[in-house]
Scaffold this motif. Sequence first.
Motif: not given
Length: 311
Positions: A10-11, A135, A137, A169, A173
């Motif tokens: 994930a970010i 997410e 990313p 998502r 992100s």
Amino acid sequence: MTYPRKHLLAIEGLEPPHIADLLDLAESYALLNRSGKTQRDLLKGRTLINLFFEDSTRTRTSFELAGKRLGADVINMSVSTSSVNKGETLLDTASTLNAMHCDLLVVRHGQSGAPSLLSQKVDAAVINAGDGTHEHPTQALLDALTIRRHKGRLEGLVVAICGDIAHSRVARSNVHLLTTMGSRVRVVGPPTLIPAEASRLGVEVFHDMKAGLAGADVVMMLRLQRERMSGGLVPSAREFFRFYGLDAEKLAHAKPDSIVMHPGPMNRGVEIDSAIADHPTRSVIGEQVEMGVACRMAVLDVLAHGLRRNV
Ligand code: ASP
Ligand code: CP
């Protein structure tokens, strides 16, 4: 390079120096790719498996290209012809790949959290290539790199993310990355497609395109994620385009030098007009795809440092 983790799930949780370093490294790969000097042996002897439970054109192909350019053996597992069809679970599939000593596992899955679950069960470094509504990313990294190349910075920019925020998502992100790097993020869409928690994410919410686009430096359009919607959240495609589709008239409210982005795949005439999608100076959609290869090379590069030394 300050990337602190074994995986990229994930970010959310990454700090500005981690993101800035990844973008700097990706920029250097973008230059190398353009110069034609693409072959490296950083991942020689390593195995990368693409495990995509949802359809993909850009992400899967660019991870394949990125892995090959860095010297890895790349395997694209075809989920639709795999033993998943015989009832094998996600975790059993993962432990099977683990037993083959895969080093890097790139996963796309319809369930939010699936890559994170896998990362606890396998030895490989896991990269989230999009999980449910959670997410995506590497998409946010390639978007940020594209923006930085055009605007020279992320801090202080007004970025309007428009359309189906609730199921995207990509939006999630991007919101995490851009707010962490100091951009002013707006989300624009009908109330049915803006999640209730949006204002807690540090973004401004707009339901009117003209107001949401006013003075924007970056306009990012999103596809309606119909595969994740239950029930009629949007009227008809034609009605949606009238109010929320990006055309020249709506874009005129953004800054005259604003750029137009879209993660793809596009539905022309639904969220974006063809004349804008193909605009020679404003649209940077093709460059986003190009930066996707560079960003994925950068991610594989930083994760390679944490891999087991068994080769
Ligand atoms: N390709 C992106 C994703 O997988 C965006 C989209 O499909 O609309 O999230
Ligand atoms: N932007 C994106 O993730 O595209 P694909 O679904 O084609 O991989």
